[in-house]
Design a protein around this motif. Structure first.
Motif, PDB file in Angstrom:
ATOM      1  N   GLU A  76     -46.426  -2.636   8.373  1.00 25.32           N
ATOM      2  CA  GLU A  76     -45.310  -2.193   7.544  1.00 25.32           C
ATOM      3  C   GLU A  76     -44.082  -2.058   8.427  1.00 25.32           C
ATOM      4  OE1 GLU A  76     -43.664   1.021   4.373  1.00 25.32           O
ATOM      5  OE2 GLU A  76     -45.678   1.295   5.113  1.00 25.32           O
ATOM      6  N   PHE A  77     -42.976  -2.535   7.910  1.00 28.71           N
ATOM      7  CA  PHE A  77     -41.670  -2.395   8.549  1.00 28.71           C
ATOM      8  C   PHE A  77     -40.847  -1.515   7.634  1.00 28.71           C
ATOM      9  CE2 PHE A  77     -37.246  -3.940   8.560  1.00 28.71           C
ATOM     10  CZ  PHE A  77     -36.904  -3.614   9.862  1.00 28.71           C
ATOM     11  N   LEU A  78     -40.360  -0.403   8.171  1.00 27.54           N
ATOM     12  CA  LEU A  78     -39.621   0.570   7.379  1.00 27.54           C
ATOM     13  C   LEU A  78     -38.195   0.654   7.889  1.00 27.54           C
ATOM     14  CD1 LEU A  78     -39.314   3.093   5.496  1.00 27.54           C
ATOM     15  CD2 LEU A  78     -40.043   4.429   7.455  1.00 27.54           C
ATOM     16  N   ARG A  79     -37.269   0.680   6.957  1.00 24.92           N
ATOM     17  CA  ARG A  79     -35.874   0.922   7.291  1.00 24.92           C
ATOM     18  C   ARG A  79     -35.283   1.790   6.188  1.00 24.92           C
ATOM     19  NH1 ARG A  79     -31.014  -3.414   7.639  1.00 24.92           N
ATOM     20  NH2 ARG A  79     -29.446  -1.890   8.163  1.00 24.92           N
ATOM     21  N   ASN A  80     -34.619   2.877   6.578  1.00 22.76           N
ATOM     22  CA  ASN A  80     -33.993   3.737   5.575  1.00 22.76           C
ATOM     23  C   ASN A  80     -32.756   4.404   6.160  1.00 22.76           C
ATOM     24  OD1 ASN A  80     -34.871   5.922   7.112  1.00 22.76           O
ATOM     25  ND2 ASN A  80     -36.663   6.275   5.836  1.00 22.76           N
ATOM     26  N   ASN A  81     -32.027   5.138   5.321  1.00 27.68           N
ATOM     27  CA  ASN A  81     -30.771   5.722   5.795  1.00 27.68           C
ATOM     28  C   ASN A  81     -30.979   6.903   6.728  1.00 27.68           C
ATOM     29  OD1 ASN A  81     -31.721   7.059   3.594  1.00 27.68           O
ATOM     30  ND2 ASN A  81     -29.745   7.431   2.658  1.00 27.68           N
ATOM     31  N   ALA A  82     -32.176   7.405   6.877  1.00 28.01           N
ATOM     32  CA  ALA A  82     -32.439   8.446   7.873  1.00 28.01           C
ATOM     33  C   ALA A  82     -32.434   7.848   9.278  1.00 28.01           C
ATOM     34  CB  ALA A  82     -33.780   9.117   7.601  1.00 28.01           C
ATOM     35  N   LEU A  83     -32.671   6.532   9.375  1.00 26.51           N
ATOM     36  CA  LEU A  83     -32.731   5.867  10.675  1.00 26.51           C
ATOM     37  C   LEU A  83     -31.457   5.099  11.005  1.00 26.51           C
ATOM     38  CD1 LEU A  83     -36.336   4.435  10.258  1.00 26.51           C
ATOM     39  CD2 LEU A  83     -35.667   6.513  11.453  1.00 26.51           C
ATOM     40  N   ASP A  84     -30.547   4.937  10.062  1.00 23.15           N
ATOM     41  CA  ASP A  84     -29.335   4.150  10.276  1.00 23.15           C
ATOM     42  C   ASP A  84     -28.115   5.041  10.414  1.00 23.15           C
ATOM     43  OD1 ASP A  84     -30.766   1.872  10.132  1.00 23.15           O
ATOM     44  OD2 ASP A  84     -30.061   1.257   8.168  1.00 23.15           O
ATOM     45  N   SER A  85     -27.132   4.546  11.123  1.00 18.00           N
ATOM     46  CA  SER A  85     -25.860   5.259  11.208  1.00 18.00           C
ATOM     47  C   SER A  85     -24.952   4.763  10.090  1.00 18.00           C
ATOM     48  CB  SER A  85     -25.205   5.027  12.571  1.00 18.00           C
ATOM     49  OG  SER A  85     -24.930   3.658  12.742  1.00 18.00           O
ATOM     50  N   ARG A  86     -23.851   5.451   9.896  1.00 22.08           N
ATOM     51  CA  ARG A  86     -22.948   5.057   8.830  1.00 22.08           C
ATOM     52  C   ARG A  86     -22.129   3.844   9.251  1.00 22.08           C
ATOM     53  NH1 ARG A  86     -17.568   6.104   9.111  1.00 22.08           N
ATOM     54  NH2 ARG A  86     -16.853   7.430  10.802  1.00 22.08           N
ATOM     55  N   ASN A  87     -21.630   3.147   8.263  1.00 16.76           N
ATOM     56  CA  ASN A  87     -20.734   2.031   8.495  1.00 16.76           C
ATOM     57  C   ASN A  87     -19.416   2.590   9.025  1.00 16.76           C
ATOM     58  OD1 ASN A  87     -18.792  -0.024   8.167  1.00 16.76           O
ATOM     59  ND2 ASN A  87     -19.942  -0.926   6.485  1.00 16.76           N
ATOM     60  N   PHE A  88     -18.844   1.943  10.012  1.00 15.13           N
ATOM     61  CA  PHE A  88     -17.606   2.418  10.634  1.00 15.13           C
ATOM     62  C   PHE A  88     -16.478   2.571   9.615  1.00 15.13           C
ATOM     63  CE2 PHE A  88     -13.512   1.512  12.629  1.00 15.13           C
ATOM     64  CZ  PHE A  88     -13.474   2.513  13.592  1.00 15.13           C
ATOM     65  N   PHE A  89     -16.430   1.708   8.613  1.00 13.48           N
ATOM     66  CA  PHE A  89     -15.318   1.699   7.666  1.00 13.48           C
ATOM     67  C   PHE A  89     -15.523   2.628   6.475  1.00 13.48           C
ATOM     68  CE2 PHE A  89     -15.240  -2.393   9.819  1.00 13.48           C
ATOM     69  CZ  PHE A  89     -13.958  -2.344  10.344  1.00 13.48           C
ATOM     70  N   ASP A  90     -16.690   3.240   6.362  1.00 15.07           N
ATOM     71  CA  ASP A  90     -16.952   4.143   5.245  1.00 15.07           C
ATOM     72  C   ASP A  90     -16.471   5.553   5.571  1.00 15.07           C
ATOM     73  OD1 ASP A  90     -18.097   2.157   3.783  1.00 15.07           O
ATOM     74  OD2 ASP A  90     -20.136   2.620   4.398  1.00 15.07           O
ATOM     75  N   HIS A  91     -15.944   6.236   4.561  1.00 19.69           N
ATOM     76  CA  HIS A  91     -15.456   7.598   4.723  1.00 19.69           C
ATOM     77  C   HIS A  91     -16.338   8.546   3.936  1.00 19.69           C
ATOM     78  CE1 HIS A  91     -11.896   5.994   6.611  1.00 19.69           C
ATOM     79  NE2 HIS A  91     -11.752   5.156   5.595  1.00 19.69           N
TER      80      HIS A  91
END
Length: 179
Positions: A76-91
């Motif tokens: 299993e390969f898991l990816r979620n927003n707990a493991l990712d940083s925010r997009n530079f352009f998002d506020h």
């Protein structure tokens, strides 16, 4: 991909020796799961006569097969927003009542699971074997801010001078094709 200066459509794709090219785009129509691949070769020049119709490269993939012993794998390969940083352009979003910025709200929904298995073994010892694989992908993605820029009414008719409404400076200057 382009090999030996040839066009991308000059590459050949084989799985277990069988041609698996798409007729329209000449890409691979059959893509085995990674855990089911035993070996692969990318031949870029000095082809044997069997590969004579390709000017670029030949990608030859050989899949695993069954053996006298039962074997397999689960992944299993898991990816979620707990493991990712925010997009530079998002506020970050703002609290509608106070107008204050809410920290940590610039990350949009992201849940991606890629999972699967392989299984191989004997049906009749030393004579008949089986091998099977499966891969599933489940993905949920969302926008991060909910703010999506769309052209204003005047921009839709070709007037790009409304900086007050859009927040973007007017387009100025001259575009030249070639000088």
């Amino acid at each position: 991909f382009s090999v030996n200066g040839a066009q991308e459509t000059a590459d050949g794709f084989l799985v277990n020796g069988a041609d698996v090219e798409e007729s329209k785009n000449n890409g691979a129509a059959v893509i085995p799961t990674l855990d089911s691949i035993e070996e692969f070769r990318v031949i870029t020049n000095t082809f044997d006569a069997e590969y004579g119709r390709f000017a670029g490269a030949v990608v030859n993939v050989v899949t695993k097969s069954g053996t006298n012993g039962l074997h397999g794998s689960v992944y299993e390969f898991l990816r979620n927003n707990a493991l990712d940083s925010r997009n530079f352009f998002d506020h970050n979003k703002a609290n509608p009542e106070t107008g204050q910025e809410l920290p940590g709200t610039a990350i949009g929904a992201l849940k991606q699971n890629m999972f699967g298995f392989t299984l191989g073994g004997p049906i009749r010892r030393n004579r008949l074997f089986f091998f099977s694989d499966y891969q599933g992908t489940r993905a949920v993605t969302g926008v991060t801010t909910g703010i999506i820029n769309v052209p204003s009414a005047s921009e839709r008719i070709g007037n790009f001078s409304d900086i007050d409404a859009t927040g973007y400076a007017a387009l100025t200057g001259t575009v030249r094709g070639s000088d």
